[in-house]
Design a protein around this motif. Structure first.
Motif, PDB file in Angstrom:
ATOM      1  N   TYR A  53      31.107  29.631  37.751  1.00  0.00           N
ATOM      2  CA  TYR A  53      31.515  29.994  36.478  1.00  0.00           C
ATOM      3  C   TYR A  53      32.186  30.927  36.417  1.00  0.00           C
ATOM      4  O   TYR A  53      31.997  31.698  36.582  1.00  0.00           O
ATOM      5  N   ALA A  54      33.878  30.718  35.943  1.00  0.00           N
ATOM      6  CA  ALA A  54      34.159  32.031  35.395  1.00  0.00           C
ATOM      7  C   ALA A  54      34.624  32.555  33.798  1.00  0.00           C
ATOM      8  O   ALA A  54      35.129  31.559  33.304  1.00  0.00           O
ATOM      9  N   ARG A  55      34.786  33.400  33.597  1.00  0.00           N
ATOM     10  CA  ARG A  55      34.669  33.844  32.103  1.00  0.00           C
ATOM     11  C   ARG A  55      35.612  34.805  32.117  1.00  0.00           C
ATOM     12  O   ARG A  55      35.615  36.224  32.691  1.00  0.00           O
ATOM     13  N   THR A  56      36.420  34.841  30.986  1.00  0.00           N
ATOM     14  CA  THR A  56      37.028  36.398  30.478  1.00  0.00           C
ATOM     15  C   THR A  56      37.264  35.771  28.881  1.00  0.00           C
ATOM     16  O   THR A  56      37.231  34.437  28.382  1.00  0.00           O
ATOM     17  N   SER A  57      37.146  37.395  28.115  1.00  0.00           N
ATOM     18  CA  SER A  57      36.895  37.510  26.456  1.00  0.00           C
ATOM     19  C   SER A  57      38.711  36.523  26.249  1.00  0.00           C
ATOM     20  O   SER A  57      38.425  36.147  25.018  1.00  0.00           O
TER      21      SER A  57
ATOM     22  N   GLU B 199      43.902  37.011  32.199  1.00  0.00           N
ATOM     23  CA  GLU B 199      44.366  36.202  33.036  1.00  0.00           C
ATOM     24  C   GLU B 199      44.011  36.548  34.899  1.00  0.00           C
ATOM     25  O   GLU B 199      43.844  35.721  35.098  1.00  0.00           O
ATOM     26  N   ALA B 200      44.511  37.952  34.905  1.00  0.00           N
ATOM     27  CA  ALA B 200      44.065  38.557  36.444  1.00  0.00           C
ATOM     28  C   ALA B 200      43.409  38.300  36.700  1.00  0.00           C
ATOM     29  O   ALA B 200      43.083  37.682  37.848  1.00  0.00           O
ATOM     30  N   GLY B 201      42.392  38.609  36.117  1.00  0.00           N
ATOM     31  CA  GLY B 201      40.543  38.669  36.186  1.00  0.00           C
ATOM     32  C   GLY B 201      40.347  37.255  36.406  1.00  0.00           C
ATOM     33  O   GLY B 201      39.443  37.056  37.084  1.00  0.00           O
ATOM     34  N   LEU B 202      40.175  36.210  35.643  1.00  0.00           N
ATOM     35  CA  LEU B 202      39.928  33.745  35.376  1.00  0.00           C
ATOM     36  C   LEU B 202      40.587  34.618  37.240  1.00  0.00           C
ATOM     37  O   LEU B 202      39.556  33.764  37.565  1.00  0.00           O
TER      38      LEU B 202
END
Length: 192
Positions: A5-9, A14-17
């Protein structure tokens, strides 16, 4: 089975996701659920889908605690939901070690790190509030610029051409609710 499971706010992360998805796949996750949504205000459909997908003996994997929850209580609500299904939780990036809730030690470490994550978030918000208050006192704080209102004339022009609110929102990169407010505000002004 390992389920990631991956999440960004925000879209800006986008790069973090992509980095989270890469790390989850490298850890052996066969299924990876990813979404861009705030963990505080919005419903996280992909998280619920990942939990629902999990079967007894599976493990939900996240890269960091704060990708899953913003508070220790919120984290433990998720852990209890997983454990009721026989699914464990594994967090990859806790000081270079992996923590798994299948063991008592893993649950203890997760509790400690969840507390630190919550503390870190609360301190960040406190510093942010202090910075805003200082900037306001100095007359430097203007707040976020109203991006949708700046596009009000274009919204009205596109609506006059017969475009739907959804099409206008997509074309201008603003929310459908903002389009609706602009169009109804115009209607209210004309009625008055």
């Amino acid at each position: 089975m390992l389920i990631g499971y991956a999440r960004t706010s925000t879209l800006e992360q986008e790069a973090g996701l992509e980095a989270q998805k890469r790390d989850l796949r490298a850890a052996g996750c066969e299924e990876v659920y990813a979404e861009r949504v705030s963990s505080v205000a919005a419903e996280r459909g992909k998280l619920q889908a990942a939990i629902k997908f999990g079967r007894k003996g599976d493990t939900l994997v996240v890269t960091k605690v704060d990708r899953l929850a913003r508070s220790a209580a919120g984290l433990w609500d998720i852990v209890q939901e997983l454990e009721a299904k026989g699914v464990s939780l594994r967090v990859l990036n806790l000081g270079g070690d992996t923590v798994d809730t299948r063991s008592a030690t893993g649950r203890l470490i997760l509790t400690v790190f969840a507390g630190f994550a919550q503390f870190e978030r609360e301190m960040m918000l406190e510093r942010q509030r202090e910075g805003i208050a200082k900037a306001k006192a100095e007359g430097k704080y203007k707040g976020r610029q109203p991006t949708a209102q700046a596009k009000a004339e274009k919204v009205r022009a596109l609506a006059a051409e017969g475009m739907s609110m959804g099409q206008i929102a997509a074309q201008l990169g603003i929310g459908k609710g903002s389009v609706h407010r602009i169009l109804t505000a115009k209607s209210a002004d004309q009625a008055a």
